[in-house]
Design a protein around this motif. Structure first.
Motif, PDB file in Angstrom:
ATOM      1  N   GLN A 124      16.141  26.945  42.808  1.00  0.00           N
ATOM      2  CA  GLN A 124      16.218  25.883  43.819  1.00  0.00           C
ATOM      3  C   GLN A 124      14.825  25.392  44.187  1.00  0.00           C
ATOM      4  O   GLN A 124      14.594  24.190  44.279  1.00  0.00           O
ATOM      5  N   TYR A 125      13.896  26.307  44.394  1.00  0.00           N
ATOM      6  CA  TYR A 125      12.532  25.907  44.732  1.00  0.00           C
ATOM      7  C   TYR A 125      11.908  25.101  43.601  1.00  0.00           C
ATOM      8  O   TYR A 125      11.228  24.113  43.836  1.00  0.00           O
ATOM      9  N   GLY A 126      12.151  25.519  42.366  1.00  0.00           N
ATOM     10  CA  GLY A 126      11.608  24.800  41.215  1.00  0.00           C
ATOM     11  C   GLY A 126      12.095  23.373  41.136  1.00  0.00           C
ATOM     12  O   GLY A 126      11.342  22.467  40.758  1.00  0.00           O
ATOM     13  N   SER A 127      13.346  23.146  41.526  1.00  0.00           N
ATOM     14  CA  SER A 127      13.887  21.786  41.457  1.00  0.00           C
ATOM     15  C   SER A 127      13.463  20.929  42.652  1.00  0.00           C
ATOM     16  O   SER A 127      13.487  19.707  42.569  1.00  0.00           O
ATOM     17  N   LEU A 128      13.058  21.553  43.743  1.00  0.00           N
ATOM     18  CA  LEU A 128      12.695  20.817  44.959  1.00  0.00           C
ATOM     19  C   LEU A 128      11.193  20.659  45.160  1.00  0.00           C
ATOM     20  O   LEU A 128      10.748  19.720  45.816  1.00  0.00           O
ATOM     21  N   ALA A 129      10.402  21.580  44.633  1.00  0.00           N
ATOM     22  CA  ALA A 129       8.968  21.616  44.927  1.00  0.00           C
ATOM     23  C   ALA A 129       8.185  20.545  44.176  1.00  0.00           C
ATOM     24  O   ALA A 129       8.526  20.189  43.052  1.00  0.00           O
ATOM     25  N   THR A 130       7.133  20.069  44.823  1.00  0.00           N
ATOM     26  CA  THR A 130       6.201  19.143  44.163  1.00  0.00           C
ATOM     27  C   THR A 130       4.984  19.895  43.637  1.00  0.00           C
ATOM     28  O   THR A 130       4.218  19.351  42.856  1.00  0.00           O
ATOM     29  N   ILE A 131       4.820  21.137  44.071  1.00  0.00           N
ATOM     30  CA  ILE A 131       3.689  21.963  43.656  1.00  0.00           C
ATOM     31  C   ILE A 131       4.101  22.780  42.440  1.00  0.00           C
ATOM     32  O   ILE A 131       5.166  23.401  42.446  1.00  0.00           O
ATOM     33  N   LYS A 132       3.258  22.793  41.438  1.00  0.00           N
ATOM     34  CA  LYS A 132       3.493  23.629  40.264  1.00  0.00           C
ATOM     35  C   LYS A 132       2.616  24.868  40.395  1.00  0.00           C
ATOM     36  O   LYS A 132       1.422  24.767  40.629  1.00  0.00           O
ATOM     37  N   GLY A 141      -2.736  22.154  46.881  1.00  0.00           N
ATOM     38  CA  GLY A 141      -1.455  22.654  47.371  1.00  0.00           C
ATOM     39  C   GLY A 141      -1.228  22.357  48.839  1.00  0.00           C
ATOM     40  O   GLY A 141      -0.147  21.925  49.242  1.00  0.00           O
ATOM     41  N   ASN A 142      -2.246  22.576  49.661  1.00  0.00           N
ATOM     42  CA  ASN A 142      -2.123  22.269  51.088  1.00  0.00           C
ATOM     43  C   ASN A 142      -1.959  20.775  51.318  1.00  0.00           C
ATOM     44  O   ASN A 142      -1.191  20.345  52.185  1.00  0.00           O
ATOM     45  N   GLU A 143      -2.669  19.967  50.535  1.00  0.00           N
ATOM     46  CA  GLU A 143      -2.509  18.514  50.645  1.00  0.00           C
ATOM     47  C   GLU A 143      -1.100  18.085  50.226  1.00  0.00           C
ATOM     48  O   GLU A 143      -0.503  17.204  50.863  1.00  0.00           O
ATOM     49  N   ALA A 144      -0.555  18.727  49.207  1.00  0.00           N
ATOM     50  CA  ALA A 144       0.807  18.396  48.767  1.00  0.00           C
ATOM     51  C   ALA A 144       1.828  18.756  49.848  1.00  0.00           C
ATOM     52  O   ALA A 144       2.754  17.976  50.118  1.00  0.00           O
ATOM     53  N   VAL A 145       1.663  19.913  50.471  1.00  0.00           N
ATOM     54  CA  VAL A 145       2.578  20.300  51.549  1.00  0.00           C
ATOM     55  C   VAL A 145       2.446  19.327  52.715  1.00  0.00           C
ATOM     56  O   VAL A 145       3.448  18.944  53.330  1.00  0.00           O
ATOM     57  N   ALA A 146       1.233  18.885  53.006  1.00  0.00           N
ATOM     58  CA  ALA A 146       1.042  17.903  54.081  1.00  0.00           C
ATOM     59  C   ALA A 146       1.782  16.601  53.760  1.00  0.00           C
ATOM     60  O   ALA A 146       2.419  16.019  54.644  1.00  0.00           O
ATOM     61  N   LYS A 147       1.717  16.158  52.516  1.00  0.00           N
ATOM     62  CA  LYS A 147       2.439  14.931  52.125  1.00  0.00           C
ATOM     63  C   LYS A 147       3.947  15.125  52.246  1.00  0.00           C
ATOM     64  O   LYS A 147       4.653  14.233  52.719  1.00  0.00           O
TER      65      LYS A 147
END
Length: 169
Positions: free
Chosen positions: A97-105, A123-129
């Protein structure tokens, strides 16, 4: 989001969730929070991995910084998941589920210390977005608790990215 996660939880004895947010809005916010949870979990796991495996002249500094960040992130995971549940939906909780939802690799190997820092900045910038996108959805639904949660997460991830960038300067 997986179909099973899109469905509202059938409450016991037919009790309907009536918190002033429509079922459609609760579903949309829960979906955005699920993306936030997936990105946050991926960042948590990566940060913890880097904590274990960092080497080099900045070992102690980075080891401590990574521990501070992954510990805070771990606490946030529960808060995000519980908000999804409060909205009447199941929180994602598997790697698939995380793999299909996450934008971070997640990284494929253990990078050098400076690459770790660069990776965690991104990674922190991606989570902020991801948080910003979810925040817009929560604001549109007039979901103040989720707005508050996401505002706090934005502050933390933007600060973490700044501190990590400062190491690279």
């Amino acid at each position: 989001m997986a179909k099973a996660l899109n469905k509202s939880i059938k409450t016991e004895k037919g009790i309907v969730i009536d918190i002033g947010i429509t079922a459609k809005d609760r579903e949309a916010v829960a979906h955005e929070l699920s993306k936030m949870l997936a990105d946050s979990y991926t960042l948590y796991l990566t940060t913890h991995n880097f904590h274990w495996n960092v080497t080099g002249p900045l070992f102690n500094t980075l080891h401590q910084m990574f521990m501070t960040q992954y510990t805070e992130e771990w606490q946030a995971l529960d808060e995000i998941a519980e908000r999804i549940r409060a909205l009447g939906h199941y929180a994602p909780g598997t790697y698939a589920q995380y793999g299909s939802l996450a934008t971070i690799k997640a990284p494929d190997d253990v990078p050098e210390a400076s690459e770790m820092v660069h990776f965690l900045v991104k990674g922190n910038e991606a989570v902020a977005k991801t948080a910003r996108a979810a925040l817009k959805r929560a604001e549109a639904a007039n979901d103040a608790p989720t707005v508050d949660l996401l505002t706090r997460r934005l502050d933390i991830h933007e600060k973490n990215a700044w501190m990590l960038r400062s190491i690279l300067a």
